[in-house]
Design a protein around this motif. Structure first.
Motif, PDB file in Angstrom:
ATOM      1  N   GLY A   1       0.327  18.814   4.195  1.00 22.66           N
ATOM      2  CA  GLY A   1       1.636  18.999   3.571  1.00 22.66           C
ATOM      3  C   GLY A   1       2.141  17.710   2.949  1.00 22.66           C
ATOM      4  N   GLU A   2       1.893  16.591   3.630  1.00 21.25           N
ATOM      5  CA  GLU A   2       2.295  15.294   3.077  1.00 21.25           C
ATOM      6  C   GLU A   2       1.399  14.901   1.908  1.00 21.25           C
ATOM      7  OE1 GLU A   2       3.873  12.265   5.383  1.00 21.25           O
ATOM      8  OE2 GLU A   2       3.943  13.405   7.242  1.00 21.25           O
ATOM      9  N   ALA A   3       0.126  15.231   2.003  1.00 20.64           N
ATOM     10  CA  ALA A   3      -0.792  14.915   0.910  1.00 20.64           C
ATOM     11  C   ALA A   3      -0.365  15.615  -0.374  1.00 20.64           C
ATOM     12  CB  ALA A   3      -2.215  15.314   1.283  1.00 20.64           C
ATOM     13  N   ALA A   4       0.167  16.821  -0.226  1.00 19.45           N
ATOM     14  CA  ALA A   4       0.598  17.584  -1.394  1.00 19.45           C
ATOM     15  C   ALA A   4       1.771  16.919  -2.115  1.00 19.45           C
ATOM     16  CB  ALA A   4       0.990  18.998  -0.974  1.00 19.45           C
ATOM     17  N   LYS A   5       2.509  16.069  -1.419  1.00 20.75           N
ATOM     18  CA  LYS A   5       3.704  15.438  -1.992  1.00 20.75           C
ATOM     19  C   LYS A   5       3.414  14.048  -2.566  1.00 20.75           C
ATOM     20  CE  LYS A   5       6.538  17.653   1.576  1.00 20.75           C
ATOM     21  NZ  LYS A   5       7.424  17.382   2.745  1.00 20.75           N
ATOM     22  N   VAL A   6       2.209  13.541  -2.340  1.00 22.51           N
ATOM     23  CA  VAL A   6       1.872  12.177  -2.749  1.00 22.51           C
ATOM     24  C   VAL A   6       0.991  12.207  -3.996  1.00 22.51           C
ATOM     25  CG1 VAL A   6       0.767  10.016  -2.047  1.00 22.51           C
ATOM     26  CG2 VAL A   6       2.019  11.377  -0.372  1.00 22.51           C
ATOM     27  N   ASP A   7       1.375  11.440  -5.013  1.00 22.16           N
ATOM     28  CA  ASP A   7       0.636  11.450  -6.276  1.00 22.16           C
ATOM     29  C   ASP A   7      -0.787  10.911  -6.141  1.00 22.16           C
ATOM     30  OD1 ASP A   7       2.745  12.542  -7.676  1.00 22.16           O
ATOM     31  OD2 ASP A   7       3.564  10.604  -8.291  1.00 22.16           O
TER      32      ASP A   7
ATOM     33  N   ALA B   1       5.615   6.729  11.973  1.00 18.81           N
ATOM     34  CA  ALA B   1       5.086   6.001  10.818  1.00 18.81           C
ATOM     35  C   ALA B   1       5.987   6.153   9.596  1.00 18.81           C
ATOM     36  CB  ALA B   1       3.675   6.480  10.497  1.00 18.81           C
ATOM     37  N   LYS B   2       6.052   5.100   8.805  1.00 18.82           N
ATOM     38  CA  LYS B   2       6.890   5.102   7.602  1.00 18.82           C
ATOM     39  C   LYS B   2       6.053   4.724   6.386  1.00 18.82           C
ATOM     40  CE  LYS B   2      11.066   3.771  10.192  1.00 18.82           C
ATOM     41  NZ  LYS B   2      11.596   5.154  10.196  1.00 18.82           N
ATOM     42  N   GLY B   3       6.387   5.333   5.262  1.00 20.04           N
ATOM     43  CA  GLY B   3       5.668   5.064   4.021  1.00 20.04           C
ATOM     44  C   GLY B   3       4.662   6.163   3.745  1.00 20.04           C
ATOM     45  N   PRO B   4       4.560   6.662   2.505  1.00 19.01           N
ATOM     46  CA  PRO B   4       3.681   7.806   2.206  1.00 19.01           C
ATOM     47  C   PRO B   4       2.207   7.583   2.537  1.00 19.01           C
ATOM     48  CG  PRO B   4       4.472   6.741   0.191  1.00 19.01           C
ATOM     49  CD  PRO B   4       5.278   6.183   1.314  1.00 19.01           C
TER      50      PRO B   4
ATOM     51  N   GLY C   1       0.780  -1.228   0.000  1.00 19.75           N
ATOM     52  CA  GLY C   1       0.000   0.000   0.000  1.00 19.75           C
ATOM     53  C   GLY C   1       0.810   1.274   0.000  1.00 19.75           C
ATOM     54  N   ASP C   2       2.086   1.202   0.343  1.00 19.85           N
ATOM     55  CA  ASP C   2       2.930   2.395   0.387  1.00 19.85           C
ATOM     56  C   ASP C   2       3.759   2.595  -0.875  1.00 19.85           C
ATOM     57  OD1 ASP C   2       2.626   3.878   2.907  1.00 19.85           O
ATOM     58  OD2 ASP C   2       3.175   1.985   3.849  1.00 19.85           O
TER      59      ASP C   2
END
Length: 517
Positions: free
Chosen positions: A449-455, A412-415, A98-99
């Motif tokens: 901010g993390e959502a903005a970096k994830v496709d 936590a690890k993974g986008p 999933g990541d």
């Protein structure tokens, strides 16, 4: 609160288990056989289906995550078995974490959300079956063998079954009985129709274990239906007698151990009334079956703990908490099983099941001692930090709960995992510290901010978690008391949505996260 003696003993026992390189080597050795599976991990699902079509082989899709306890259970009990490895030569095995990039978008395409989900497809992409991850390894391999040998898709099998099933073989009914019906993403039957359909299938199926399993699934689906959902007419007294008969037969109980363990509380509560003779009778018989399952060494350690947890669920139906005798039994069983579990994959599953059994039994100190010790050993400690947050929340310790959820997010690890853990942190923070606008704002800004970096931030599991967080924030500000903080979140989200192409399905999802329904 002064920790119980058991909690102290557990903490000492777990702390004395060092994290040694030997542990990692032993775990690696135990799972070396998995290297014999030619998993495709390139996230090119289209290419994988092209390979399946060219070789005329089915495609096996495994959808999971590193931290997920049931996923680790599958790795510890199924994927490492030589029989599974041998069978993998007859299909194209695709491992979709999933990541990994694009995974959440693929999840939306193939209707998978919960970890783990395992689907066997025909080379043309038609679904043969969704394999049940909660059954024991022997049962799983039997289902996989039947699925590999069938010529029917699950849609065709269901259609023929509902038409009377005269042309279906026993193997076809077996696949229907073992289909992963409790997967909310399965689209064979609409959720509102699931109880009635399963009960009808149980009537149409030839008498035997398959009919019993379909019936148990139907009653469980009715017991766990959404509030207000229309249900088929069920004679609850008659249903109780049928279930009594099923759980009193050792072979039937063992064959349906997953349903007996994970549906005990819900089904008993659904079919009987508080402190009634019928409830007492059903609980007594169910407990006899559960003790046998908890003692069954042929079951995995996690499944045995599932039976223990079911006893706790039954004991909690009419009481504030289980009696001392059951609490002691839970402590004893957890201690023995935990100490016997050295494999890293299996521990992720066992410790999770053990902590929940202890917590549900009112032994939160014991559960915390187990979880805190495991933080040093686990490859995904953030999962257990969230459970520690949940335990603190149950105690009413809001400060500790918020801090644990924050630690879980930080670790936590993974986008995708970080988005989901961050959303969970925000949702809990709104409950635990609703007047701490500064902390909530900081957490929301971090998640967005993390959502903005994830496709693929607004697909599948990510979408579900972000929408839940958005609903929490909307409710939090429904009277306008947190308008400044809320508006900051809206502005940040609008900036993210504005950068998505108009043709991207995510755009509408993004815009809807903070819109009132």
């Amino acid at each position: 609160m002064i920790p119980s003696l058991m909690a102290a003993l557990l903490a000492t026992s777990f702390a004395s288990l060092p994290v040694l390189a030997a542990d990692a080597k032993a775990s690696a050795s135990a799972h070396a056989a998995q290297n014999g599976i030619d998993w495709r991990k390139d996230n090119n699902v289209d290419a994988a289906f092209a390979q399946a079509k060219a070789s005329n082989k089915p495609l096996f899709l495994y959808w999971g995550a590193i931290w997920c306890p049931p996923c680790n259970q599958v790795k510890a009990t199924i994927f490492n078995r030589q029989e599974f490895i041998d069978k993998s030569r007859h299909f194209i095995p695709v491992y979709l974490d999933g990541d990994t990039p694009g995974a959440q978008k693929f999840a939306a395409q193939f209707k998978v959300r919960g970890y783990p989900t395992m689907i066997l497809f025909k080379p043309d992409g038609t679904e043969i079956t969704r394999l049940p991850g909660e059954v024991d390894s022997e049962r799983y391999l039997q289902v996989l063998t039947l699925a590999l040998n069938t010529s029917l898709s699950v849609q065709d099998t269901l259609k023929l079954a509902l038409a009377g099933g005269k042309t279906l073989k026993n193997e076809d009914w077996s696949l229907l009985a073992d289909y992963s019906w409790d997967d909310p993403e399965q689209k064979l039957i609409a959720g509102k129709d699931l109880p009635a359909t399963l009960l009808k299938l149980s009537e149409l199926s030839p008498a035997g274990l398959h009919a019993t399993r379909l019936y148990l699934r139907g009653i469980y689906a009715a017991a766990t239906a959404k509030p207000g959902q229309a249900l088929p007419a069920i004679d609850k007294a008659q249903a109780s007698e049928k279930i009594l008969k099923a759980i009193s037969d050792a072979n039937t109980a063992r064959d349906n151990m997953d349903l007996l363990s994970y549906g005990a509380g819900e089904v008993t509560e659904f079919l009987t009334t508080v402190k009634s003779d019928s409830r007492n009778k059903l609980v007594r018989a169910w407990n006899v079956a559960l003790v046998k399952l908890a003692d069954d060494a042929t079951l995995s350690k996690t499944d045995r703990l599932g039976a223990v947890g079911a006893q706790v669920a039954l004991a909690s139906l009419d009481n504030a908490k289980p009696e001392a005798a059951l609490q002691k039994d839970v402590q004893k069983r957890v201690g023995l099983i935990e100490q016997a579990t050295t494999d890293a994959y299996e521990r992720q599953s066992v410790v999770n099941a053990a902590a929940h059994a202890l917590g549900d039994a009112g032994l939160l100190d014991d559960a915390d001692a187990l979880l805190k010790a495991e933080l040093k050993r686990s490859h995904s400690p953030y999962y257990f930090m969230s459970t520690l947050g949940s335990n603190a929340k149950k105690r009413g310790d809001k400060v500790a709960a918020a801090n644990w959820y924050e630690q879980a997010y930080d670790a936590a690890k993974g986008p995708a995992t970080r988005l989901q853990w961050g959303s969970n942190y925000v949702s809990n923070l709104v409950d635990l510290a609703p007047n701490d606008d500064a902390r909530i704002t900081k957490a929301v800004q971090s998640v967005f901010g993390e959502a903005a970096k994830v496709d693929n931030a607004f697909y599948e599991r990510n979408r579900a978690y972000l929408e839940k967080m958005g609903k929490k924030l909307i409710d939090w500000n429904k009277e306008g008391k947190h308008q400044v903080a809320y508006q900051k979140a809206r502005t940040q989200l609008d900036g993210i949505c504005g950068k998505l192409p108009a043709t991207d399905p995510q755009k509408a999802v993004c815009q809807g996260v903070l819109l009132k329904s």
